[in-house]
Design a protein around this motif. Sequence first.
Motif, short mmCIF file in Angstrom:
data_model
loop_
_atom_site.label_atom_id
_atom_site.label_comp_id
_atom_site.label_asym_id
_atom_site.label_seq_id
_atom_site.Cartn_x
_atom_site.Cartn_y
_atom_site.Cartn_z
N THR A 43 42.47 51.39 28.63
CA THR A 43 43.37 51.58 27.50
C THR A 43 44.68 50.83 27.69
O THR A 43 45.18 50.19 26.76
N ARG A 44 45.24 50.88 28.89
CA ARG A 44 46.51 50.19 29.16
C ARG A 44 46.31 48.72 29.48
O ARG A 44 47.30 48.01 29.65
N GLY A 45 45.07 48.30 29.57
CA GLY A 45 44.81 46.90 29.88
C GLY A 45 44.66 46.02 28.66
O GLY A 45 44.02 44.97 28.73
N VAL A 46 45.22 46.45 27.53
CA VAL A 46 45.16 45.67 26.29
C VAL A 46 46.58 45.32 25.87
O VAL A 46 47.41 46.22 25.64
N ASP A 47 46.90 44.05 25.81
CA ASP A 47 48.22 43.57 25.40
C ASP A 47 48.05 42.72 24.15
O ASP A 47 47.85 41.51 24.22
N ALA A 48 48.14 43.38 22.99
CA ALA A 48 47.94 42.66 21.73
C ALA A 48 49.05 41.66 21.47
O ALA A 48 48.84 40.64 20.81
N GLY A 49 50.26 41.96 21.96
CA GLY A 49 51.38 41.03 21.75
C GLY A 49 51.15 39.69 22.40
O GLY A 49 51.47 38.64 21.82
N GLN A 50 50.59 39.69 23.60
CA GLN A 50 50.28 38.45 24.30
C GLN A 50 48.90 37.91 23.95
O GLN A 50 48.56 36.78 24.30
N GLY A 51 48.09 38.74 23.29
CA GLY A 51 46.75 38.31 22.92
C GLY A 51 45.79 38.27 24.09
O GLY A 51 44.88 37.42 24.12
N VAL A 52 45.97 39.19 25.06
CA VAL A 52 45.11 39.21 26.25
C VAL A 52 44.73 40.65 26.57
O VAL A 52 45.35 41.60 26.10
N PHE A 53 43.69 40.79 27.37
CA PHE A 53 43.31 42.10 27.90
C PHE A 53 42.80 41.91 29.32
O PHE A 53 42.38 40.81 29.71
N ALA A 54 42.84 42.98 30.10
CA ALA A 54 42.48 42.92 31.51
C ALA A 54 41.03 43.36 31.71
O ALA A 54 40.58 44.33 31.09
N ILE A 55 40.32 42.67 32.57
CA ILE A 55 38.95 43.01 32.92
C ILE A 55 38.77 42.89 34.43
O ILE A 55 39.58 42.26 35.12
N GLU A 56 37.71 43.51 34.92
CA GLU A 56 37.29 43.29 36.29
C GLU A 56 36.20 42.23 36.27
O GLU A 56 35.08 42.50 35.81
N PRO A 57 36.48 41.00 36.72
CA PRO A 57 35.50 39.92 36.57
C PRO A 57 34.30 40.09 37.47
O PRO A 57 34.31 40.89 38.43
N LYS A 58 33.27 39.36 37.16
CA LYS A 58 32.06 39.36 37.98
C LYS A 58 32.40 38.90 39.39
O LYS A 58 33.01 37.83 39.59
N GLY A 59 32.03 39.71 40.38
CA GLY A 59 32.36 39.38 41.76
C GLY A 59 33.81 39.61 42.11
O GLY A 59 34.29 39.15 43.15
N GLY A 60 34.56 40.32 41.25
CA GLY A 60 35.98 40.53 41.49
C GLY A 60 36.29 41.56 42.54
O GLY A 60 37.41 41.62 43.05
N LEU A 61 35.31 42.43 42.88
CA LEU A 61 35.48 43.44 43.91
C LEU A 61 36.71 44.31 43.67
O LEU A 61 37.50 44.60 44.56
N GLY A 62 36.88 44.73 42.40
CA GLY A 62 37.96 45.65 42.07
C GLY A 62 39.22 44.98 41.54
O GLY A 62 40.09 45.67 41.00
N SER A 63 39.35 43.68 41.70
CA SER A 63 40.53 42.99 41.19
C SER A 63 40.42 42.82 39.67
O SER A 63 39.33 42.91 39.10
N ARG A 64 41.54 42.57 39.04
CA ARG A 64 41.57 42.42 37.58
C ARG A 64 42.28 41.12 37.20
O ARG A 64 43.21 40.69 37.88
N ILE A 65 41.79 40.53 36.11
CA ILE A 65 42.41 39.33 35.56
C ILE A 65 42.63 39.54 34.07
O ILE A 65 42.01 40.40 33.44
N TRP A 66 43.53 38.73 33.50
CA TRP A 66 43.81 38.80 32.07
C TRP A 66 43.03 37.71 31.35
O TRP A 66 42.98 36.56 31.80
#
Length: 380
Positions: free
Chosen positions: A210-233
Amino acid sequence: MTVVAEPTLCWAIRTDDGLLVEPVHQFVAELAANGTSPSTRRSYCHDLLRWLRFCEAIGTTWDRATTEDVRDFVRWLRAAPNSQRVRSGKGSRPPAGSVNAATGKTYLREGYSPRTINHALSVLSAFYTFMYETGRGPWSPVPAPQRRRDHLPTRRVRYRQKVPIFQPRSVTEAALKDLFEVLRHDRDRALVAVALSSGVRAGELLSMTTRGVDAGQGVFAIEPKGGLGSRIWVPAAPESFVWIARYLADRPSVTADGPLWLTLRPPHRPLNYFALRQVLERANARLGTNYTWHDFRHTFSHRILADDRMTLTDAQALMRHRNLETLNAYSSARLDELVTFWEADDPGFDADILRSQLLDGSGAIAKATIEKLTWCETGQ
């Protein structure tokens, strides 16, 4: 024997008596030390479990298996049904391996695909190599590739399966319009809009918070494939955030921060992969199609590769691929584009006949199609 979850290595194989299969345990420990993801270790355990069960069925053990046993294992995989593809309601489903008339995509075969067989052989090769190098087992019975000094192309390694070139999986704009019309909830429309405008994988889509959505910047956060818990926008189109806002307006407030996607019926739980798949299964039943969530990633890739303003490095960054060569799987022309191209080259050609000739019996692009397109492009 069965694959079980373990607190330390995540996954392991235990016998019917509850005993740990020590060779697999040591191999998984090596994988964990190399930083592999839990899903990779789980996949390797299932491949090794299949091999151990096969060895038990033919009256041998993994450390006494021969190359002939590996050959028979491959023959069995080519003929045996895949238990993971057993679904309820079998009588109402199209025949396995048939081609969907609406999408042109092939339904999954009942057996193991060539990629699955090749993956199983790679796992066995890695397992035996580790056991041999550590002095715990024999030399690998899995045939290894032979290096040629002249660097000339060689044939496939023994028992490795030929992987067909399948038709591109991107969805046309008209088909997407029909899909949106049959989706009944704003949550489902938001899911499809986000997948289409960002190219995220199904697991990455479910990792949104829920907090990983930034509509103002037009990005959202995900845990990428193979990210091992890290998050990217990840960037997405503005309309996808509009659908997210509409979904959040009716979404029950469970926690201040947590999974973004919840089930519609109470008790509202985080959406898992099987529930996510049912979103498209219901739409497929109404449309007579066989779309998957990965089709939207192909559609996203097709759009950005067709955009003259995008460079290959831009596409690589948006698709989150480590190598440019991986984009080759997404850069093939779609079936409707081939039809348009061929009609322009020969206006008297019947498009319906072309559609039947473009695909062979397995749903792959026929070799004659590739030869015809090469002739049209070169004039030779």
